[in-house]
Design a protein around this motif. Structure first.
Motif, PDB file in Angstrom:
ATOM      1  N   VAL A  65     -13.439  -9.251 -50.595  1.00  0.00           N
ATOM      2  CA  VAL A  65     -14.211  -8.141 -50.006  1.00  0.00           C
ATOM      3  C   VAL A  65     -14.513  -7.219 -51.313  1.00  0.00           C
ATOM      4  CG1 VAL A  65     -14.016  -6.026 -49.036  1.00  0.00           C
ATOM      5  CG2 VAL A  65     -13.161  -8.015 -48.047  1.00  0.00           C
ATOM      6  N   CYS A  66     -13.641  -6.811 -52.285  1.00  0.00           N
ATOM      7  CA  CYS A  66     -13.907  -6.111 -53.357  1.00  0.00           C
ATOM      8  C   CYS A  66     -15.170  -6.676 -54.173  1.00  0.00           C
ATOM      9  CB  CYS A  66     -12.867  -5.789 -54.329  1.00  0.00           C
ATOM     10  SG  CYS A  66     -11.588  -4.822 -53.557  1.00  0.00           S
ATOM     11  N   ARG A  67     -14.985  -7.920 -54.473  1.00  0.00           N
ATOM     12  CA  ARG A  67     -15.966  -8.746 -55.223  1.00  0.00           C
ATOM     13  C   ARG A  67     -17.423  -8.629 -54.610  1.00  0.00           C
ATOM     14  NH1 ARG A  67     -15.612 -14.603 -58.149  1.00  0.00           N
ATOM     15  NH2 ARG A  67     -17.773 -14.380 -59.129  1.00  0.00           N
ATOM     16  N   GLU A  68     -17.468  -9.064 -53.459  1.00  0.00           N
ATOM     17  CA  GLU A  68     -18.690  -9.035 -52.550  1.00  0.00           C
ATOM     18  C   GLU A  68     -19.275  -7.781 -52.662  1.00  0.00           C
ATOM     19  OE1 GLU A  68     -19.285  -8.525 -48.001  1.00  0.00           O
ATOM     20  OE2 GLU A  68     -18.606 -10.503 -48.451  1.00  0.00           O
ATOM     21  N   ARG A  69     -18.554  -6.477 -52.630  1.00  0.00           N
ATOM     22  CA  ARG A  69     -19.248  -5.128 -52.760  1.00  0.00           C
ATOM     23  C   ARG A  69     -19.663  -4.996 -53.993  1.00  0.00           C
ATOM     24  NH1 ARG A  69     -17.543  -6.037 -48.174  1.00  0.00           N
ATOM     25  NH2 ARG A  69     -17.010  -4.723 -46.453  1.00  0.00           N
ATOM     26  N   ILE A  70     -18.975  -5.342 -55.202  1.00  0.00           N
ATOM     27  CA  ILE A  70     -19.325  -5.181 -56.549  1.00  0.00           C
ATOM     28  C   ILE A  70     -20.608  -5.732 -56.794  1.00  0.00           C
ATOM     29  CG2 ILE A  70     -18.833  -5.663 -58.801  1.00  0.00           C
ATOM     30  CD1 ILE A  70     -15.745  -4.612 -58.000  1.00  0.00           C
ATOM     31  N   GLU A  71     -20.543  -7.025 -56.319  1.00  0.00           N
ATOM     32  CA  GLU A  71     -22.087  -7.997 -56.410  1.00  0.00           C
ATOM     33  C   GLU A  71     -23.108  -7.077 -55.805  1.00  0.00           C
ATOM     34  OE1 GLU A  71     -22.391 -10.233 -58.753  1.00  0.00           O
ATOM     35  OE2 GLU A  71     -20.112 -10.012 -59.349  1.00  0.00           O
ATOM     36  N   ASN A 111     -12.075  -7.310 -43.711  1.00  0.00           N
ATOM     37  CA  ASN A 111     -13.618  -7.297 -43.602  1.00  0.00           C
ATOM     38  C   ASN A 111     -13.789  -5.777 -43.558  1.00  0.00           C
ATOM     39  OD1 ASN A 111     -12.528  -6.426 -41.136  1.00  0.00           O
ATOM     40  ND2 ASN A 111     -13.581  -7.729 -39.949  1.00  0.00           N
ATOM     41  N   GLY A 112     -12.859  -5.035 -44.182  1.00  0.00           N
ATOM     42  CA  GLY A 112     -12.935  -3.501 -44.309  1.00  0.00           C
ATOM     43  C   GLY A 112     -13.851  -3.030 -45.317  1.00  0.00           C
ATOM     44  N   SER A 113     -13.583  -1.951 -45.718  1.00  0.00           N
ATOM     45  CA  SER A 113     -14.311  -1.406 -47.019  1.00  0.00           C
ATOM     46  C   SER A 113     -13.849  -1.652 -48.309  1.00  0.00           C
ATOM     47  CB  SER A 113     -14.345   0.372 -46.640  1.00  0.00           C
ATOM     48  OG  SER A 113     -13.030   0.678 -46.986  1.00  0.00           O
ATOM     49  N   TYR A 114     -14.634  -1.442 -49.371  1.00  0.00           N
ATOM     50  CA  TYR A 114     -13.882  -1.748 -50.584  1.00  0.00           C
ATOM     51  C   TYR A 114     -12.616  -0.968 -50.830  1.00  0.00           C
ATOM     52  CZ  TYR A 114     -13.620  -1.433 -55.816  1.00  0.00           C
ATOM     53  OH  TYR A 114     -13.005  -1.552 -57.047  1.00  0.00           O
ATOM     54  N   ARG A 115     -12.696   0.573 -50.600  1.00  0.00           N
ATOM     55  CA  ARG A 115     -11.465   1.093 -50.544  1.00  0.00           C
ATOM     56  C   ARG A 115     -10.108   0.553 -49.985  1.00  0.00           C
ATOM     57  NH1 ARG A 115     -11.193   7.569 -51.061  1.00  0.00           N
ATOM     58  NH2 ARG A 115     -13.205   6.984 -52.001  1.00  0.00           N
ATOM     59  N   GLU A 116     -10.302   0.039 -48.776  1.00  0.00           N
ATOM     60  CA  GLU A 116      -9.209  -0.543 -48.063  1.00  0.00           C
ATOM     61  C   GLU A 116      -8.898  -1.785 -48.689  1.00  0.00           C
ATOM     62  OE1 GLU A 116     -11.234  -1.202 -44.390  1.00  0.00           O
ATOM     63  OE2 GLU A 116     -10.456   0.790 -43.456  1.00  0.00           O
ATOM     64  N   ALA A 117      -9.865  -2.632 -49.387  1.00  0.00           N
ATOM     65  CA  ALA A 117      -9.552  -3.818 -49.817  1.00  0.00           C
ATOM     66  C   ALA A 117      -8.467  -3.614 -51.116  1.00  0.00           C
ATOM     67  CB  ALA A 117     -10.849  -4.715 -50.181  1.00  0.00           C
ATOM     68  N   TYR A 118      -9.148  -2.607 -51.815  1.00  0.00           N
ATOM     69  CA  TYR A 118      -8.480  -2.198 -53.201  1.00  0.00           C
ATOM     70  C   TYR A 118      -7.152  -1.760 -53.021  1.00  0.00           C
ATOM     71  CZ  TYR A 118      -7.995  -0.343 -57.871  1.00  0.00           C
ATOM     72  OH  TYR A 118      -7.503  -0.047 -59.232  1.00  0.00           O
ATOM     73  N   ALA A 119      -6.997  -0.823 -51.913  1.00  0.00           N
ATOM     74  CA  ALA A 119      -5.637  -0.505 -51.680  1.00  0.00           C
ATOM     75  C   ALA A 119      -4.619  -1.378 -51.170  1.00  0.00           C
ATOM     76  CB  ALA A 119      -5.796   0.662 -50.412  1.00  0.00           C
ATOM     77  N   THR A 120      -5.171  -2.443 -50.490  1.00  0.00           N
ATOM     78  CA  THR A 120      -4.407  -3.647 -50.381  1.00  0.00           C
ATOM     79  C   THR A 120      -4.124  -4.448 -51.510  1.00  0.00           C
ATOM     80  OG1 THR A 120      -5.539  -3.776 -48.020  1.00  0.00           O
ATOM     81  CG2 THR A 120      -4.442  -5.982 -48.852  1.00  0.00           C
TER      82      THR A 120
END
Length: 81
Positions: free
Chosen positions: A45-51, A5-14
């Motif tokens: 998370v990444c997809r949600e932020r991009i959308e 449930n973090g930021s895009y950056r955290e999710a991308y790093a994961t």
């Protein structure tokens, strides 16, 4: 595994970390399923932020709020003959 449930950056790093671990081919088979579950959460998370960004941009363009862009009023404005 912690919920994503973090930021895009955290999710991308994961996702990057998991991809690197899986690409080595050395991930223990018992670890693969938990890694894939974690990756699924990070991807969501990444997809949600991009959308969300796409929706905002689409809304702005639909409202004509991009009028400061070259050629926004006249598509031929930037073309030279």
């Amino acid at each position: 595994m912690r919920p994503m449930n973090g930021s895009y950056r955290e999710a991308y790093a994961t996702l990057s970390r998991i991809a690197a671990e899986l690409e080595t081919g050395e991930a223990d088979l018992d670890r693969v399923l938990p890694l894939l579950e974690e990756a699924r959460g990070a991807y969501a998370v990444c997809r949600e932020r991009i959308e969300a960004v796409r929706a905002v941009l689409a809304g702005e363009w639909a409202l004509g709020e991009d009028s400061d862009l070259p050629g926004a009023d006249d598509p031929d404005e930037d073309e030279e003959l």
